[in-house]
Design a protein around this motif. Structure first.
Motif, short mmCIF file in Angstrom:
data_model
loop_
_atom_site.label_atom_id
_atom_site.label_comp_id
_atom_site.label_asym_id
_atom_site.label_seq_id
_atom_site.Cartn_x
_atom_site.Cartn_y
_atom_site.Cartn_z
N THR A 27 0.84 -1.19 0.00
CA THR A 27 0.00 0.00 0.00
C THR A 27 0.88 1.24 0.00
O THR A 27 1.86 1.31 0.76
N PRO A 28 0.56 2.25 -0.81
CA PRO A 28 1.34 3.49 -0.78
C PRO A 28 1.37 4.11 0.62
O PRO A 28 0.36 4.14 1.32
N GLY A 29 2.54 4.58 1.01
CA GLY A 29 2.67 5.25 2.30
C GLY A 29 2.76 4.32 3.49
O GLY A 29 2.93 4.78 4.63
N GLU A 30 2.62 3.01 3.27
CA GLU A 30 2.71 2.04 4.35
C GLU A 30 4.03 1.28 4.25
O GLU A 30 4.56 1.08 3.16
N GLY A 31 4.54 0.83 5.38
CA GLY A 31 5.72 0.00 5.36
C GLY A 31 5.42 -1.38 4.83
O GLY A 31 4.26 -1.80 4.75
N PHE A 32 6.44 -2.12 4.46
CA PHE A 32 6.26 -3.51 4.04
C PHE A 32 5.64 -4.27 5.22
O PHE A 32 6.07 -4.12 6.37
N PRO A 33 4.61 -5.08 4.97
CA PRO A 33 3.85 -5.71 6.07
C PRO A 33 4.73 -6.48 7.06
O PRO A 33 5.49 -7.37 6.66
N PHE A 34 4.64 -6.10 8.33
CA PHE A 34 5.33 -6.76 9.44
C PHE A 34 6.86 -6.80 9.25
O PHE A 34 7.53 -7.67 9.78
N ASP A 35 7.38 -5.83 8.52
CA ASP A 35 8.82 -5.77 8.27
C ASP A 35 9.45 -4.66 9.09
O ASP A 35 8.99 -3.51 9.05
N ARG A 36 10.47 -5.01 9.89
CA ARG A 36 11.21 -4.03 10.68
C ARG A 36 10.28 -3.18 11.54
O ARG A 36 10.42 -1.96 11.63
N LEU A 37 9.35 -3.87 12.18
CA LEU A 37 8.43 -3.22 13.12
C LEU A 37 9.14 -2.80 14.40
O LEU A 37 8.74 -1.83 15.05
N TRP A 38 10.14 -3.59 14.78
CA TRP A 38 10.89 -3.32 16.00
C TRP A 38 12.38 -3.21 15.69
O TRP A 38 12.86 -3.73 14.67
N ALA A 39 13.08 -2.54 16.56
CA ALA A 39 14.54 -2.50 16.51
C ALA A 39 15.03 -2.54 17.96
O ALA A 39 14.29 -2.22 18.88
N VAL A 40 16.28 -2.94 18.13
CA VAL A 40 16.84 -3.04 19.48
C VAL A 40 17.96 -2.01 19.60
O VAL A 40 18.99 -2.11 18.93
N GLU A 41 17.72 -1.00 20.43
CA GLU A 41 18.73 0.02 20.65
C GLU A 41 19.95 -0.59 21.33
O GLU A 41 19.84 -1.35 22.30
N ASN A 42 21.13 -0.22 20.85
CA ASN A 42 22.39 -0.60 21.48
C ASN A 42 22.90 0.63 22.22
O ASN A 42 23.77 1.35 21.75
N GLY A 43 22.32 0.87 23.39
CA GLY A 43 22.52 2.15 24.06
C GLY A 43 21.50 3.13 23.48
O GLY A 43 20.88 2.87 22.45
N PRO A 44 21.26 4.27 24.13
CA PRO A 44 20.25 5.22 23.66
C PRO A 44 20.49 5.64 22.21
O PRO A 44 21.60 6.02 21.84
N SER A 45 19.44 5.57 21.39
CA SER A 45 19.56 5.90 19.97
C SER A 45 19.04 7.29 19.64
O SER A 45 19.34 7.83 18.57
N GLY A 46 18.23 7.84 20.54
CA GLY A 46 17.60 9.13 20.25
C GLY A 46 16.30 9.00 19.50
O GLY A 46 15.66 10.01 19.18
N PHE A 47 15.84 7.77 19.21
CA PHE A 47 14.58 7.59 18.49
C PHE A 47 13.41 7.98 19.38
O PHE A 47 13.31 7.54 20.52
N ASP A 48 12.51 8.81 18.84
CA ASP A 48 11.34 9.28 19.56
C ASP A 48 10.08 8.76 18.86
O ASP A 48 9.74 9.25 17.78
N PRO A 49 9.37 7.79 19.44
CA PRO A 49 8.17 7.25 18.78
C PRO A 49 7.10 8.31 18.53
O PRO A 49 6.29 8.17 17.61
N ALA A 50 7.09 9.38 19.32
CA ALA A 50 6.10 10.43 19.13
C ALA A 50 6.42 11.32 17.93
O ALA A 50 5.53 11.99 17.39
N ALA A 51 7.68 11.33 17.53
CA ALA A 51 8.11 12.10 16.37
C ALA A 51 9.18 11.29 15.64
O ALA A 51 10.37 11.63 15.66
N PRO A 52 8.76 10.20 15.01
CA PRO A 52 9.74 9.27 14.42
C PRO A 52 10.56 9.92 13.31
O PRO A 52 10.02 10.63 12.46
N ALA A 53 11.85 9.70 13.36
CA ALA A 53 12.76 10.20 12.35
C ALA A 53 13.85 9.16 12.14
O ALA A 53 14.11 8.32 13.00
N PHE A 54 14.49 9.23 10.98
CA PHE A 54 15.51 8.24 10.64
C PHE A 54 16.65 8.25 11.65
O PHE A 54 17.14 9.31 12.05
N VAL A 55 17.05 7.03 12.05
CA VAL A 55 18.18 6.84 12.95
C VAL A 55 19.16 5.89 12.26
O VAL A 55 18.74 4.84 11.76
N PRO A 56 20.44 6.19 12.20
CA PRO A 56 21.40 5.30 11.54
C PRO A 56 21.39 3.91 12.16
O PRO A 56 21.20 3.74 13.36
#
Length: 265
Positions: A27-56
């Motif tokens: 679907t346009p604008g949607e992620g690939f179904p059930f793909d990379r829904l979660w990630a595991v931070e290795n120490g604080p990453s700075g990712f903010d779920p309220a304002a998601p932005a790309f994190v290396p």
């Protein structure tokens, strides 16, 4: 040029086990179904779920920095929401990453699995909100790898590369090797879905890790540059019209020839 879908994969947790699928609804604008829904931070990453932005990717537990990640075998159940994980010498994990307790338990399980020297800080499971996905590029909704390109690189390296080193969503057969590198901005049909090629995928040291042994054994990035003068393998696409893509479906590549306007236009 038309190829066909040889395999479809999702990666529910970024960096962890690919899971094979018979089909996927795009679907346009949607992620690939059930793909990379979660990630595991290795120490604080700075990712903010309220304002998601790309994190290396380096901020997470990924293969390019921690080959041992491949030692974990994970499987996600859509109907129950359970993630299962096992690894040699480790107890089996089962838990719901939608729940805080499940996320904390999986983080603790990984802390026991991964080498202490590779863990930069507390491990923490983070969830992608809404349509957001933890892809390596924020506009890389669907990734495709051309199996003919993998075979050509394998021949150049004198080894048989496992395509799963490249962690794509779709693996396509029937195209000529490396033609995909020239398709940026062009339209494509993925089964019944329409898409546009966004860009080639620049590869990193994650491809150096054998997905079966969890060992860093081949310098794939160097081999790409030495043999072709680039470090690309695969393409990212953006979905432009919804549809289902299934194993065996046609994947119609863009026509590279310019279309001439009729005389009456």
């Amino acid at each position: 040029m038309t190829g066909h879908v040889a395999a479809i994969f999702r990666h529910p947790v970024k960096g962890f086990t690919p899971e094979t699928l018979p089909n996927a609804d795009l679907t346009p604008g949607e992620g690939f179904p059930f793909d990379r829904l979660w990630a595991v931070e290795n120490g604080p990453s700075g990712f903010d779920p309220a304002a998601p932005a790309f994190v290396p990717k380096q901020k997470f537990t990924v293969l390019m920095s921690i080959p041992r990640v491949a030692a974990a075998r994970t499987h996600y159940e859509e109907d129950t929401g359970l993630l299962h994980a096992h690894a040699e010498g480790m107890p089996v994990f089962s838990g719901k990453l939608a729940d805080e307790a499940g996320r904390e338990a999986f983080s603790a399980w990984l802390t026991r699995l991964l080498p202490e020297d590779d863990v930069r800080g507390p491990l923490k499971v983070v969830k992608a909100p809404g349509a957001w996905r933890f892809t390596d590029h924020p506009q890389g909704q669907v990734s495709i790898v051309n199996l003919a390109s993998i075979r050509d690189l394998s021949q150049k390296m004198g080894v048989e590369l496992d395509p799963l080193r490249f962690r794509a969503n779709l693996y396509v057969d029937g195209w000529a090797p490396w033609v995909e590198n020239e398709w940026t901005g062009r339209p494509m049909m993925l089964g019944w879905a329409k898409a546009e090629v966004f860009k080639p995928i620049v590869r990193c040291a994650a491809t150096h890790v054998d997905p079966t042994t969890a060992e860093r054994d081949l310098d794939v990035v160097k081999a790409l540059f030495d043999n072709y003068g680039h470090m690309n393998c695969g393409i990212y696409l953006k979905v432009t019209a919804p549809g289902r893509v299934s194993v065996g479906d046609a994947v119609t590549s863009p026509d590279a020839r310019p279309v001439e306007a009729p005389a009456w236009a």
